[in-house]
Design a protein around this motif. Sequence first.
Motif, PDB file in Angstrom:
ATOM      1  N   ALA A  54       2.226  11.569   2.895  1.00 48.59           N
ATOM      2  CA  ALA A  54       1.312  11.724   4.040  1.00 48.59           C
ATOM      3  C   ALA A  54      -0.003  10.977   3.779  1.00 48.59           C
ATOM      4  O   ALA A  54      -0.530  10.310   4.679  1.00 48.59           O
ATOM      5  CB  ALA A  54       1.048  13.205   4.303  1.00 48.59           C
ATOM      6  N   ALA A  55      -0.511  11.066   2.556  1.00 43.83           N
ATOM      7  CA  ALA A  55      -1.741  10.353   2.214  1.00 43.83           C
ATOM      8  C   ALA A  55      -1.538   8.847   2.286  1.00 43.83           C
ATOM      9  O   ALA A  55      -2.412   8.119   2.770  1.00 43.83           O
ATOM     10  CB  ALA A  55      -2.207  10.771   0.811  1.00 43.83           C
ATOM     11  N   ALA A  56      -0.379   8.367   1.845  1.00 45.43           N
ATOM     12  CA  ALA A  56      -0.099   6.923   1.876  1.00 45.43           C
ATOM     13  C   ALA A  56      -0.040   6.403   3.314  1.00 45.43           C
ATOM     14  O   ALA A  56      -0.462   5.283   3.590  1.00 45.43           O
ATOM     15  CB  ALA A  56       1.216   6.625   1.153  1.00 45.43           C
ATOM     16  N   LEU A  88      14.011   7.882  -2.698  1.00 42.06           N
ATOM     17  CA  LEU A  88      13.205   9.108  -2.712  1.00 42.06           C
ATOM     18  C   LEU A  88      11.884   8.902  -1.982  1.00 42.06           C
ATOM     19  O   LEU A  88      11.488   9.710  -1.150  1.00 42.06           O
ATOM     20  CB  LEU A  88      12.946   9.558  -4.153  1.00 42.06           C
ATOM     21  N   TRP A  89      11.215   7.815  -2.312  1.00 43.26           N
ATOM     22  CA  TRP A  89       9.912   7.554  -1.707  1.00 43.26           C
ATOM     23  C   TRP A  89      10.047   7.254  -0.218  1.00 43.26           C
ATOM     24  O   TRP A  89       9.271   7.756   0.596  1.00 43.26           O
ATOM     25  CB  TRP A  89       9.204   6.432  -2.460  1.00 43.26           C
ATOM     26  N   SER A  95       0.828  -1.209   0.000  1.00 39.18           N
ATOM     27  CA  SER A  95       0.000   0.000   0.000  1.00 39.18           C
ATOM     28  C   SER A  95       0.862   1.258   0.000  1.00 39.18           C
ATOM     29  O   SER A  95       0.499   2.260  -0.619  1.00 39.18           O
ATOM     30  CB  SER A  95      -0.973   0.014   1.185  1.00 39.18           C
ATOM     31  N   LEU A  96       2.018   1.205   0.662  1.00 42.34           N
ATOM     32  CA  LEU A  96       2.930   2.348   0.639  1.00 42.34           C
ATOM     33  C   LEU A  96       3.470   2.587  -0.773  1.00 42.34           C
ATOM     34  O   LEU A  96       3.520   3.718  -1.252  1.00 42.34           O
ATOM     35  CB  LEU A  96       4.079   2.156   1.621  1.00 42.34           C
ATOM     36  N   ILE A  97       3.863   1.508  -1.450  1.00 41.16           N
ATOM     37  CA  ILE A  97       4.406   1.632  -2.801  1.00 41.16           C
ATOM     38  C   ILE A  97       3.322   2.105  -3.775  1.00 41.16           C
ATOM     39  O   ILE A  97       3.569   2.940  -4.645  1.00 41.16           O
ATOM     40  CB  ILE A  97       5.068   0.313  -3.257  1.00 41.16           C
ATOM     41  N   THR A  98       2.095   1.610  -3.590  1.00 37.65           N
ATOM     42  CA  THR A  98       0.979   2.033  -4.431  1.00 37.65           C
ATOM     43  C   THR A  98       0.720   3.533  -4.300  1.00 37.65           C
ATOM     44  O   THR A  98       0.302   4.184  -5.263  1.00 37.65           O
ATOM     45  CB  THR A  98      -0.300   1.243  -4.065  1.00 37.65           C
ATOM     46  N   ALA A 150       5.636  10.095 -10.899  1.00 38.85           N
ATOM     47  CA  ALA A 150       6.870  10.806 -11.271  1.00 38.85           C
ATOM     48  C   ALA A 150       8.109  10.216 -10.599  1.00 38.85           C
ATOM     49  O   ALA A 150       9.232  10.468 -11.027  1.00 38.85           O
ATOM     50  CB  ALA A 150       6.747  12.279 -10.895  1.00 38.85           C
ATOM     51  N   ILE A 151       7.909   9.414  -9.553  1.00 37.27           N
ATOM     52  CA  ILE A 151       9.034   8.759  -8.881  1.00 37.27           C
ATOM     53  C   ILE A 151       9.030   7.298  -9.302  1.00 37.27           C
ATOM     54  O   ILE A 151       8.061   6.580  -9.064  1.00 37.27           O
ATOM     55  CB  ILE A 151       8.933   8.874  -7.349  1.00 37.27           C
ATOM     56  N   ALA A 152      10.104   6.862  -9.898  1.00 34.95           N
ATOM     57  CA  ALA A 152      10.214   5.474 -10.355  1.00 34.95           C
ATOM     58  C   ALA A 152      10.562   4.596  -9.156  1.00 34.95           C
ATOM     59  O   ALA A 152      11.720   4.266  -8.912  1.00 34.95           O
ATOM     60  CB  ALA A 152      11.279   5.367 -11.440  1.00 34.95           C
TER      61      ALA A 152
END
Length: 151
Positions: free
Chosen positions: A143-145, A93-94, A74-77, A82-84
Motif C-alpha cells: 500500500a505504501a509503494a 508474492l510482491w 519504485s514498486l520494486i524498491t 524479506a521477499i526476494a
Amino acid sequence: IYGGGHPGAPPPPFGDTLQHAALPPLPSKKAAPPSNLSKKEASGVMSVISLQKASGAWDLTDQLVSLCEKSRDSLITGCPAAIAVGTSEGKLLWATALALALLMGKFGDKKDEWEMIAEKGKRWIRKNLPANVKDDEVLKFAAAAIGVQIY
C-alpha cells in the motif's frame, strides 16, 4: 365451432383474434452503470481482477505496474527485504501484494465485486510467504509503494 379453450378442444383457426391484455414493455437489456462508479474505475477493477492467475497469484506485468500508476523501479524498491523480489516466486508474492493493496486502496467501495478474488490471493500469499513474514505487513508495504491506505 371450436372448444372455446376447453381441454382437448382444437385450437382456433389461424387468423382468429383473441383478446389479450397489453403486456408491459420488456426491461432494457443494457443495464445502467452504477452512478457512483466511473467507467475508468469499473475498468480498473476488472483489469486488476483479470490479471489474477488461476493459482490466486498475480504476476508483475506491465499492465499491473500501469494500474498501480508508479514506475516498476519504485514498486520494486518498496518491496520488503524479506521477499526476494529478484526471484520468480518473490516477484509473484510482491505482485500479489500490490494487486491486493490496489483493490483495497483504490476500489474499497466495490469490495463486493472483488472480495472473493482477494481472498484467493490472500490464501496464496499466506501459503507462499516465508514463515517469519506476516501477510498484513507485506500488504502495508505494498500500500505504501502504491500510495494508498488499506487499513
